[in-house]
Design a protein around this motif. Structure first.
Motif: not given
Length: 525
Positions: A114-121, A125-129, A166-173
């Motif tokens: 449920k938290l996937a693709f939320s804000s990252t480094a 926000s999810k909207d920006e993604i 983007l994927l690297a940021d979502v998974v690791l940051q």
């Protein structure tokens, strides 16, 4: 009146209406144009004179259709599959899920989904993604199963660099802010309530059959977050889990419709030497336990009389699922088990595979076609890296539960009997066609590439699997079924269970020759 005559005359002449050109120019002109009168006597099997010889695209010997796999210095595997088209599907698959939560609060994997693709480094926000993906026509999704977490994006191939970053940021940051965790708590709570209220009991029964089959270990652990754990899961708990399981050696970056070298370059750029949000401390508490099949029963008494109210309410039903241990998808017997499952019905009697696909399956011919009072008879095969479970789900009126269970046990016993050559060939053909039709879809190819490389570091191509399916013989199906029947059953029951036979009686029926339940005598009814 005169105006009407003028309009009708124009239409008949073809004036202002190209579709009536035949009337305007006459029949002979129309025939000469449509039949290509310049070459009146040349058959279609011969080339036309004066037309250049066609040059067809050829496949380079190095390309073909194989899946290419590269391992980076940090242990991350990069896998790609060629598929022509404007769009690609790229994602990161991780060897993590609910089966690894024995030492943690149950429900972490559910929260992470449920938290996937939320804000990252990099993204606030999810909207920006989503806006970033929108520039490349992209969509994103995250799915967790008992043993795999999958983050995936489908987008234009030209945006590959942006997508991998983007994927690297979502998974690791991921930031995992307090606000996002609180929103996730609400989403999980809503999903649990929906799970208990929905008229379709299959997701709940699937949970129960796994709980019964693998009591308190690995794939038997709950996939959904229990209500009592919703408030307990916070950023510290999530980071503790991520530190152990989101490591490069447990990940695969998979892509379909991309150049392999380009994907490897992007992986080196964004996934090599990256400091994750939870720090660089080494994983110390990784669960490497193997699934232990226990067998057993999981029951949930529930009033199902008002599950679906309305003009045409669903009748009150009791749902039973009976399963036996099969094998892992890494074993050779996996293919015979897949054929056996297809022979039984391979999902619902009218599930994917074409109209009437299930009308020759055993569960249709022997069960639904003979017992009009049974509302459902469905076969499922769940397979994992170290175990598997073949089960049958059936539904009927609560007063006929005992008879329904006996029909299921009889079908299990018949699996170990003679296999008709015609029904075997039909099942093999259906399995092959279903496999090939599913692999027409790019996201399905992506998941197949990712999961196979994650489990075996390589991928069996469709034609190899088709050869294995063709080679299955009647004795193979009989052998795997007989082996399966020697194990203890797993039973899940939901609804009014007044007439449910005891677990010992079900076990006795599955070890008998005819699958009959032991007779019971009541002095008072």
């Amino acid at each position: 009146m005169a105006a009407v005559v003028v309009v009708a005359t124009r239409l008949l002449r073809g004036s202002g209406c190209w579709s009536h050109s035949r009337l305007r120019f006459g029949p002979s002109a129309y025939r000469r144009f449509s039949s290509g009168g310049a070459y009146p006597n040349i058959p279609l099997s011969s080339p036309l004179p004066g037309v250049p010889k066609p040059v067809f695209a050829t496949v380079d010997g190095q390309e073909k259709f194989e899946t290419k796999v590269t391992t980076l210095d940090n242990g991350l595997h990069v896998a790609s599959q060629n598929k022509f088209g404007q769009f690609c599907t790229v994602g990161i698959l991780i060897n993590s899920g609910s089966r690894y939560e024995a030492k943690y609060l149950s429900g972490i994997a559910h929260f992470l989904e449920k938290l996937a693709f939320s804000s990252t480094a990099r993204f606030d926000s999810k909207d920006e993604i989503l806006l970033t993906l929108e520039k490349h026509g992209g969509i994103c999704d995250c799915q967790t199963s008992r043993d795999t977490t999958m983050y995936a994006v489908s987008a234009d191939s030209k945006g590959l660099d942006t997508v991998v970053g983007l994927l690297a940021d979502v998974v690791l940051q991921p930031r995992l802010t307090d606000e996002e965790v609180e929103m996730t708590r609400m989403a999980v709570q809503f999903e649990l309530e929906d799970l208990n209220l929905r008229p379709d009991p299959e997701p709940l029964l699937t949970e129960m059959i796994h709980e019964a089959a693998y009591r308190e270990n690995t794939v038997g652990l709950h996939r959904f977050c229990p209500t009592e754990n919703i408030a307990k899961i916070n950023r510290e708990v999530l980071h503790s889990y991520l530190r152990n399981y989101y490591t490069p050696d447990r990940m695969v970056l998979a892509g379909v419709g991309v150049e392999h070298e380009h994907l490897v370059d992007c992986a080196r750029k964004y996934l090599l030497g990256v400091q994750p949000a939870w720090g660089s401390a080494e994983a110390v508490d990784v669960d490497r336990s193997v699934a232990q099949y226990t067998g057993g029963i999981a029951k949930l008494e529930r009033d199902m009389s008002n599950v679906s109210l309305g003009p045409t309410p669903i009748p009150e039903l009791t749902h039973i699922m009976v399963g036996l241990e099969s094998c892992s998808f890494l074993e050779e017997d996996f293919i015979p088990f897949a054929v056996l499952n297809m022979m039984m019905g391979g999902g619902g009697s009218f599930s994917a595979g074409g109209p009437g696909k299930g009308m020759f399956s055993r569960l249709y011919l022997n069960v639904l076609n003979r017992h009009h009072w049974m509302y459902n008879a469905t076969s499922y095969h769940h397979s994992y890296e170290d175990t598997g479970l073949l089960c049958i789900h059936a539904s009927a009126d609560p007063r006929q539960v005992r008879e329904m269970v006996e029909i299921i046990t009889k079908e299990f016993i018949l699996m170990g009997g003679t296999v008709d050559a015609v029904e075997l060939e039909r099942a093999k053909t259906q399995l092959t066609s279903m496999l090939m039709m599913n692999l027409e879809s790019r996201p399905v190819i992506f998941e197949d590439v990712g999961r196979q490389v994650l489990a075996t570091r390589s991928r069996k191509l469709p034609h190899e699997l088709c050869t294995l399916i063709r080679n299955v013989k009647p004795e193979d199906v009989k052998r795997v079924a007989s082996k399966m029947l020697r194990g203890k059953p797993a039973v899940a029951a939901l609804g009014d269970l007044t007439d449910l036979p005891t677990y010992e009686h079900i076990q006795s029926a599955l070890s008998s020759k005819d699958g009959r339940l032991p007779r019971t005598y009541r002095l008072f009814r």
